[in-house]
Design a protein around this motif. Structure first.
Motif, PDB file in Angstrom:
ATOM      1  N   PRO A 247     -27.665 -10.358 -16.300  1.00 40.61           N
ATOM      2  CA  PRO A 247     -28.461 -10.532 -17.389  1.00 40.61           C
ATOM      3  C   PRO A 247     -28.730 -12.566 -17.301  1.00 40.61           C
TER       4      PRO A 247
ATOM      5  N   ARG B 268     -25.599 -11.206 -26.901  1.00 37.87           N
ATOM      6  CA  ARG B 268     -25.941 -10.468 -24.986  1.00 37.87           C
ATOM      7  C   ARG B 268     -23.731 -10.559 -24.686  1.00 37.87           C
ATOM      8  N   ASP B 269     -23.416 -11.959 -24.264  1.00 39.05           N
ATOM      9  CA  ASP B 269     -22.371 -11.343 -24.442  1.00 39.05           C
ATOM     10  C   ASP B 269     -20.863 -10.187 -24.583  1.00 39.05           C
TER      11      ASP B 269
ATOM     12  N   ARG C 102     -27.622 -16.193 -29.207  1.00 39.38           N
ATOM     13  CA  ARG C 102     -28.378 -15.957 -28.034  1.00 39.38           C
ATOM     14  C   ARG C 102     -26.973 -14.829 -27.578  1.00 39.38           C
ATOM     15  N   GLN C 103     -26.959 -16.019 -25.927  1.00 36.26           N
ATOM     16  CA  GLN C 103     -26.395 -15.408 -24.973  1.00 36.26           C
ATOM     17  C   GLN C 103     -24.798 -15.123 -25.558  1.00 36.26           C
TER      18      GLN C 103
ATOM     19  N   GLY D 136     -31.713  -5.589 -23.581  1.00 38.01           N
ATOM     20  CA  GLY D 136     -31.728  -6.744 -24.158  1.00 38.01           C
ATOM     21  C   GLY D 136     -31.149  -6.296 -25.154  1.00 38.01           C
ATOM     22  N   LEU D 137     -31.244  -6.747 -26.417  1.00 36.92           N
ATOM     23  CA  LEU D 137     -29.616  -6.897 -27.443  1.00 36.92           C
ATOM     24  C   LEU D 137     -30.253  -5.484 -27.892  1.00 36.92           C
TER      25      LEU D 137
ATOM     26  N   LEU E 177     -28.791  -2.870 -25.237  1.00 36.52           N
ATOM     27  CA  LEU E 177     -26.897  -3.226 -25.530  1.00 36.52           C
ATOM     28  C   LEU E 177     -26.163  -2.486 -26.320  1.00 36.52           C
TER      29      LEU E 177
END
Length: 354
Positions: A35, A105-106, A101-102, A9-10, A13
């Motif tokens: 993911p 994450r990316d 959010r994505q 998760g965040l 990562l």
């Protein structure tokens, strides 16, 4: 040093980015097979806490590219009644950003993609003198110097390590989705809440290309089987439950899409525990309701603080103890603030005393 991280998760990562930047060997094991298999949210609020953490763990060019995608809302929380009469305005200090959010994450994945093993669910671990071994449900094992539980509110690490630590229902369920940016343009705040009778709440958070729109209510006032409902059925349900509310609110709900239900839960604070080679961060230890908008920021802060502690180069256990002391104090303080805000504004159950 080798660090095993359970959870991509965040927080996991961000930790992996910080450790890689410090030259520390890190292996991230994620139970999801990719993911993209679960919807985990849309717009995300970053405060100074989260922004500073990203500055600490991310390569400068990646952080700059991420922040270039961010939107800057008015730094305030605003609450209305169902007629859109203003009830409360809480001004916020510091910098506040809305990011997707994505996209975040990316950006975090880009720096550590090769360290992640997907489809590996932690089954347990064994700590020994000088090392800790993680065991996964596919029969594989990995041995390292530290195991970090960054595996979220249902943490398998916490379940074994701190079996007395509880996660309880808040009594609330939230339906979380997206709407076009245009109808939410007049609510361009860090967060806007419209609270009505029966602890029914519509939440709006504007970002660059869209806005998130949520509907929350007491669990007992919602039907069972929300996960099986179609998007049309979820929209109809909430339109029925907001009958008579301001036309703008009704228009937002009518344009809702990508909606999913989520039971809101919270950790129950516990006293500090003896420090070992196993530790935790983010929702794995101090999950909270969203009523303070702090969860993701604290997970990022935990990741930055833990990577700095491990990179310091001193004895391991004292470094972990220093990290945990601050993480426990500030994390559980935020849990209490979130619970108090949730009880005041949303009808959340009181936080159990122990």
């Amino acid at each position: 040093m080798k660090v095993i991280v359970a959870g991509a998760g965040l927080g996991g990562l961000a930790l992996a980015n910080g450790l890689r930047g410090a030259g520390i060997d890190v292996a991230v094991h994620e139970r999801d097979r990719s993911p993209l298999v679960r919807r985990q949210g849309y717009r995300l609020h970053l405060s100074d806490v989260g922004i500073d953490a990203l500055t600490s763990v991310m390569a400068p060019e990646r952080r700059a590219a991420l922040l270039a995608t961010a939107h800057t809302p008015a730094p305030r929380f605003v609450r209305f009644d169902p007629t859109l009469k203003e009830l409360d305005v809480l001004e916020h200090d510091g910098l506040h950003l809305s990011v997707d959010r994505q996209t975040l994450r990316d950006a975090l994945l880009a720096g550590v993609a090769e360290t992640i093993v997907y489809g590996t669910r932690l089954a347990g671990f064994q700590a020994a003198v000088g090392h800790v071994t993680a065991r996964f449900d596919d029969g594989t094992t990995v041995t390292g110097d530290v195991l970090v539980g960054a595996d979220g509110i249902n943490s398998a690490v916490r379940r074994q390590y701190l079996p007395h630590a509880r996660v309880v229902s808040t009594g609330l369920v939230q339906l979380y989705g997206k709407i076009p940016a245009e109808p939410a343009a007049s609510m361009d705040n860090v967060f806007t809440a419209i609270t009505g009778p029966g602890h029914r709440t519509v939440g709006v958070a504007y970002t660059r290309d869209y806005a998130t729109c949520s509907f929350g209510a007491r669990a007992e006032d919602l039907p069972s089987g929300l996960h099986a409902m179609t998007q049309d059925q979820l929209r109809s349900l909430v339109l029925d439950m907001t009958d008579g509310w301001h036309p703008l609110i009704r228009r937002m709900i009518a344009q809702w899409h990508d909606v999913f239900p989520l039971e809101l839960r919270t950790s129950v604070p516990i006293p500090p525990w003896p420090t070992t080679r196993v530790t935790l961060l983010g929702d794995a230890v101090h999950a909270m309701s969203p009523a303070a908008g702090a969860g993701a920021n604290l997970a990022l802060r935990d990741a930055a603080a833990l990577s700095a502690a491990l990179a310091h180069g001193g004895p391991l256990i004292p470094a972990l103890r220093s990290y945990e002391q601050e993480m426990i104090d500030s994390g559980f303080a935020a849990v209490r603030v979130s619970a108090a805000n949730g009880a005041r504004f949303l009808g959340q159950d009181p936080l159990p005393s122990g």
